[in-house]
Design an enzyme around this catalytic site. Structure first.
Site, short mmCIF file in Angstrom:
data_model
loop_
_atom_site.label_atom_id
_atom_site.label_comp_id
_atom_site.label_asym_id
_atom_site.label_seq_id
_atom_site.Cartn_x
_atom_site.Cartn_y
_atom_site.Cartn_z
N MET B 41 0.93 -1.24 0.05
CA MET B 41 -0.04 -0.10 -0.02
C MET B 41 0.81 1.41 -0.03
SD MET B 41 -2.83 -1.40 2.72
CE MET B 41 -1.42 -1.55 4.00
N ASP B 42 1.40 1.74 -1.05
CA ASP B 42 2.37 2.57 -1.12
C ASP B 42 1.75 3.75 -1.69
OD1 ASP B 42 5.38 3.10 -3.08
OD2 ASP B 42 4.85 4.03 -1.15
N GLY B 43 2.09 4.90 -1.07
CA GLY B 43 1.62 6.51 -1.71
C GLY B 43 0.79 7.10 -0.58
#
Lengths: 312, 290
Positions: B41-43
């Site tokens: 879950m990047d960003g």
């Protein structure tokens, strides 16, 4: 010159006055006019002189700016070769086409990459290690040059050949190595194993090696096909498509994009750190800003100079 | 009155959306459906910066996106889902950021084990994977409570990687295997079978007979509660795995959409599943060979 001519014209124009009037009063008036003209000429020279000086200063500053822009462009061109260690995962079926592999490695060498790790799950490239190494080793390069009688400039590559057994099975062997090393004295050690110890164990069993900066996948799917897990932690992974449709442009693009990728700062267990790389959009915007400054500055200065000339 | 109409309209919209999803999923289910999807879950922080939100608001938006994605996965028939919630490397961030993230994690764990949560609605069993001893006591206790509270669920599995890295997982597995082999050897020694020490002192040739094999290591991996993932989705366009499921991702499709995690939606999941279905036979063949 212009001023001298105008003075001469002026004086010749009023020569008639001097001829007929030797009266001191008229002579005084003429001399006064001359002095006024000279004074005006002096002020014009001074004004233009200031403007010219400013123009010269601006030219020197802009020149420096222009040099800086060129310097940036030069560094961007140089950073394309900043991949220290490149890995390539090739589908085993496609890896059987050695001519394609040779061509790919030649491109990689031409770009300036020095070290390459070649991986395919079934070890096809490992089995063909000799012909591939012969093609790209420096020892054979000198022989070729002697035979041909000409010096052939060809870059050489450091090649490493890896297959599936260097992944999970190597970790199992390293586990046995650690077990023997730390439990051999007959007592159970309480301290947990560390990452450097694991790296040392992998090196001892012959499956050590650096972590690649960039991993290119040549195959139908974006999947690393079992590349050694211990060496894949922070590696950038790019899918290049099947080997048969490989292109030089896409290889250059992938390597260049890597050098511009923004990466979060991560400190590895060995204490080395990854460099912060300028984002491509940041780099492009810096160049645009500098160019804009240069041309805007140029336009403003020229405009001001022309206005100054026209008003006088 | 207006509020009632609004609520009803909202419910109708939700029913319609759910109906549309069922139609799409029934078409997708004609082909092979992935058994296990993992998410990086990047960003979240970039999302908060982009929208000028307060610190921590990005993670909250990310949590909502996560609940939606898990709902879609379980509706599609994906049995296992793994999420990379907090890496061991993330402990190096600013202390106040780590503290606020831990606070959010604690709050969301409590929400998950509530009766009316999505977890109970879909019969999800929760596992926390990682070096949980690195977490603060309240978070560790909450995680243990969540695992116990959902131990009765058996329809689906949610693995939350907390204080996790793949290298730490491999080291842990190696440590456990060594400890196990030691215990086996000691037990044999105590029974009087001298062979128990053969893998300590070596055999006649001086070479140590290998006794730890890949299966032993896989048994002790944190992620042994689920099969290997079929798809790993990492948002924000980053192409690294960042020390996530490196051991388990040998024959896994990697999908990296360029959107930030809170912006992920149903279409990205559909695209990932379609990509998986197109490459299914190739990946299955590779799995058999390995």
């Amino acid at each position: 010159m212009l001023t001298m001519v105008s003075v001469r014209n002026f004086l010749s124009g009023s020569h008639s006055k001097l001829k007929f009037a030797f009266s001191p009063k008229i002579l005084d008036l003429d001399l006064l006019n001359v002095i006024m003209v000279l004074h005006q000429i002096q002020s014009v020279i001074l004004k233009y002189g200031n403007e010219t000086q400013e123009l010269l200063k601006w030219a020197s500053r802009s020149g420096n700016l222009g040099l800086r822009v060129l310097w940036l462009i030069l560094h961007f061109a140089v950073t394309i070769c900043k991949v220290r260690y490149l890995a390539m995962v090739i589908d085993s079926e496609e890896a059987q086409e050695l001519s394609k592999v040779f061509e790919l490695l030649q491109w990689v060498a031409d770009i300036g990459v020095k070290s390459v790790c070649l991986y395919d799950p079934e070890g096809v490239l490992k089995k063909n290690k000799e012909p591939i190494t012969q093609r790209f080793s420096s020892a054979n390069l000198s022989e070729e040059a002697a035979v041909n009688g000409r010096l052939v400039t060809r870059r050489n590559l450091t090649l490493e050949f890896v297959s599936f057994e260097d992944g999970k099975e190597a970790v199992a062997k390293a586990a046995n190595y650690l077990f023997v090393k730390h439990y051999a004295n007959g007592t159970k050690e309480k301290s947990d194993f560390t990452e450097p110890q694991m790296a040392e164990a992998l090196g001892a069993i012959g499956s050590g090696g650096a972590e690649p900066d960039l991993l290119l996948i040549y195959g139908p799917t974006r999947c690393h096909l079992g590349f050694p897990a211990w060496r894949l932690r922070y590696t950038e992974i790019v899918h290049m498509g099947p080997l048969k449709s490989m292109s030089y442009g896409s290889l250059v693009k992938a390597i260049f994009k890597y050098t511009m990728v923004h990466q979060n700062y991560v400190t590895s267990s060995c204490g080395t750190s990854m460099m912060r790389k300028i984002d491509l959009t940041d780099a492009a915007s810096i160049v645009c800003i500098l160019l804009r400054m240069f041309f805007f500055d140029c336009r403003t200065k020229v405009k001001r100079y022309l206005l100054a000339c026209m008003s006088n | 009155m207006t509020k009632k109409i609004g609520d009803q309209a909202g419910k109708m919209f939700e029913y319609f959306g759910s109906f549309l999803r069922k139609c799409i999923f029934s078409v997708l289910s004609v082909g092979p459906v992935p058994d296990h999807i993992a998410f990086i879950m990047d960003g979240n922080r970039r999302y908060a910066k982009k929208r000028n939100l307060l610190d921590g608001a990005g993670h909250r938006s990310g949590y909502l996106a996560l609940m939606n994605m898990l709902k879609y996965c379980y509706e599609l028939g994906v049995k296992y889902a793994t999420i990379y919630a907090f890496s061991i490397d993330n402990f190096r961030r600013r202390p106040e950021e780590v503290q606020s993230t831990m606070q959010l994690i604690l709050e969301k764990i409590e929400d998950l084990i509530k009766e009316e949560s999505m977890v109970n609605q879909y019969g999800v069993r929760i596992y926390f994977l990682g070096s949980l001893k690195l977490l603060s006591k309240p978070v560790r206790l909450a995680a243990e409570r969540a695992m116990v509270a959902t131990s009765g669920n058996s329809k689906s599995v949610l693995s939350i990687c907390l204080a996790y890295t793949s290298s730490d997982e491999i080291l842990h597995a190696v440590q456990e295997c060594c400890g196990e082999k030691w215990d086996e050897g000691s037990a044999l020694e105590s029974k009087g079978a001298g062979n128990g020490l053969v893998f300590l002192k070596g055999n006649e040739n001086g070479k140590i007979k290998p006794s730890i094999v890949v299966k032993d290591l896989e048994k002790h991996m944190y992620a042994a509660v689920a099969p290997d993932p079929d798809i790993i989705i990492r948002t924000s366009g980053e192409t690294r795995l960042s020390n996530f499921l490196l051991w388990q991702s040998a024959n896994c499709l990697l999908y990296a959409p360029p959107i930030l995690w809170p912006e992920i939606g149903l279409w990205h999941l559909i695209w990932a599943v379609l990509d998986f279905q197109r490459n299914f036979s190739y990946l299955k063949e590779k799995t058999k060979l390995s």
